[in-house]
Design an enzyme around this catalytic site. Sequence first.
Site, PDB file in Angstrom:
ATOM      1  N   LYS A  76      36.245  38.024  38.249  1.00 51.23           N
ATOM      2  CA  LYS A  76      36.383  38.586  39.588  1.00 51.23           C
ATOM      3  C   LYS A  76      37.176  39.863  39.508  1.00 51.23           C
ATOM      4  CE  LYS A  76      36.136  38.216  44.105  1.00 51.23           C
ATOM      5  NZ  LYS A  76      35.639  39.604  44.083  1.00 51.23           N
ATOM      6  N   LYS A 100      46.174  37.971  37.241  1.00 50.70           N
ATOM      7  CA  LYS A 100      46.447  37.894  38.682  1.00 50.70           C
ATOM      8  C   LYS A 100      45.886  36.596  39.267  1.00 50.70           C
ATOM      9  CE  LYS A 100      45.580  41.842  40.581  1.00 50.70           C
ATOM     10  NZ  LYS A 100      44.870  42.987  41.221  1.00 50.70           N
ATOM     11  N   LYS A 112      36.304  43.732  35.948  1.00 51.01           N
ATOM     12  CA  LYS A 112      36.510  45.008  36.646  1.00 51.01           C
ATOM     13  C   LYS A 112      35.374  45.946  36.317  1.00 51.01           C
ATOM     14  CE  LYS A 112      39.834  46.818  39.247  1.00 51.01           C
ATOM     15  NZ  LYS A 112      40.840  46.055  40.012  1.00 51.01           N
ATOM     16  N   THR A 196      45.427  42.963  50.875  1.00 45.03           N
ATOM     17  CA  THR A 196      46.276  43.390  49.751  1.00 45.03           C
ATOM     18  C   THR A 196      47.666  43.773  50.277  1.00 45.03           C
ATOM     19  OG1 THR A 196      44.305  44.184  48.645  1.00 45.03           O
ATOM     20  CG2 THR A 196      46.396  44.930  47.748  1.00 45.03           C
ATOM     21  N   ASN A 227      44.074  52.060  51.581  1.00 46.82           N
ATOM     22  CA  ASN A 227      43.983  50.782  52.289  1.00 46.82           C
ATOM     23  C   ASN A 227      45.223  49.902  52.087  1.00 46.82           C
ATOM     24  OD1 ASN A 227      43.052  47.720  52.156  1.00 46.82           O
ATOM     25  ND2 ASN A 227      41.879  48.786  53.720  1.00 46.82           N
ATOM     26  N   SER A 364      39.477  37.607  48.902  1.00 45.80           N
ATOM     27  CA  SER A 364      38.132  37.686  48.319  1.00 45.80           C
ATOM     28  C   SER A 364      37.641  36.288  47.950  1.00 45.80           C
ATOM     29  CB  SER A 364      38.136  38.546  47.052  1.00 45.80           C
ATOM     30  OG  SER A 364      38.012  39.907  47.385  1.00 45.80           O
TER      31      SER A 364
HETATM   32  N1  GLU Z   1      40.419  45.525  43.531  1.00 46.44           N
HETATM   33  C1  GLU Z   1      41.305  44.521  44.029  1.00 46.44           C
HETATM   34  C2  GLU Z   1      42.331  44.155  42.969  1.00 46.44           C
HETATM   35  O1  GLU Z   1      42.616  44.931  42.090  1.00 46.44           O
HETATM   36  C3  GLU Z   1      40.567  43.321  44.600  1.00 46.44           C
HETATM   37  C4  GLU Z   1      39.740  42.523  43.650  1.00 46.44           C
HETATM   38  C5  GLU Z   1      38.908  41.459  44.320  1.00 46.44           C
HETATM   39  O2  GLU Z   1      39.037  41.274  45.519  1.00 46.44           O
HETATM   40  O3  GLU Z   1      38.136  40.830  43.614  1.00 46.44           O
HETATM   41  O4  GLU Z   1      42.967  43.149  43.044  1.00 46.44           O
END
Ligand code: GLU
Length: 437
Positions: A76, A100, A112, A196, A227, A364
């Site tokens: 993810k 994370k 990613k 976030t 954001n 998410s």
């Molecule tokens: N891009 C965000 C992060 O770095 C969200 C990733 C997601 O929601 O999967 O955590």
Amino acid sequence: MGKANGPNAGTGIFEDAIKRLDKAFEYAEIDAEALEKLKHPKAILEVSIPVRMDDGSLNIYTGYRVRHDDTRGPTKGGIRYHPGVSLGEVKALAFWMTCKCAAVGIPFGGGKGGIIVNPKEMSALEIERMSRGFIDRIADFIGPETDIPAPDVYTNAMIMGWMMNQYSIIKRQHTPAVITGKPIPLGGSLGRDDATGRGAYYCIKELEKRREWNPGDITVAVQGFGNAGQHVARLLHADGYRIVAVSDSKGGMYREQGFDVPSLMQNKNESRVLRAVYCKGALCELVEADQITNEQLLELDVDILIPAALENVLTKSNAKKVKAKIIIEVANGPTSSEADEILTERDVLIVPDILANAGGVTVSYFEWVQNKAGYYWELEEVQERLHTIMSREFNAIYDMMVEKKIDSMRTAAYAHALTRLGAAVESTGTAKYYKNN
Ligand code: GLU
């Protein structure tokens, strides 16, 4: 396009990122195999995306998708559009996603993606063609049960909607769960937009309880007014915190009395320009503020510093000059490992990225669950569940730091994540198991 970024560019970021594991390993009591596994991404895909531009010419963009580790669940993580994207950077970002998701205990691994591009120079239609072209290339690499993208730097809900639609066209099946951060009418979750920033805000509220400070006495500087930065600033401002400095990629501004954050957001989101304004309805008037650079913002004499833009902004060259005693990492990887050591030695409390910005991926996860169930939650339910997870994991990590006498919250967060990752790896069997059987 993007030659300077090349396939080996940014390797250092990944190497620097995984260094954090060794230190945390001491406190995690897990099998060394788990640690070794995390140092090697599971799969990497590089693609080229031909895009027909509005003037009829053809541009070819380079994109990446990295699946770092899927022991705990499908990988993810977001997709970023930025001229500085490199494979090394995407690998590091995917690694951080693994840590994370484990740090906050949601059942995902880390992935990613990124395209080397400056979307600010493109029309909306060009961005749409490129986004759909990227999905054409990576469609067999992603999927609701394998790898689920989301927004990241310079990508947004509308782009996620195009990508979901393109994936559904390819698979001939409506597949909302392939991507998160979508517009609400296309299966997005309520509360994903500010998740976030809200997650970081919940961390600060836990610190507030522990340190017993009064919000009105606390000054805050936010680097990056995208954001994530906007929403954490908005929520803190509403609680009486003084947001004295903000910046975007063009520069920053400082105002001792603090800014009216809703006015800044209104103006920035309408005009794309960050201006020191105070708005009443549609009428905005300029207020006095000092123009500062992003570098100056990081060194301001404030109580809380929130880097909310890109990685590696706190380095060994400015870490000694940082005056804030608390840093909340809303960006991914804003502190280099050298800066980390300097700041930790100076007793600066850093709430690390893998915890502080985990609110985004947590909601998410809620979006994915709702898509799969075909049943959608109220906003209050989303926020309550996010609050439960963020405060629970914040306190678990903080307590671990205190109980095990760990010198930083970052090491404690990695140890906490490694404990979950290690347990998952060990459940599949390690050398220790096979040799004894
Ligand atoms: N891009 C965000 C992060 O770095 C969200 C990733 C997601 O929601 O999967 O955590």
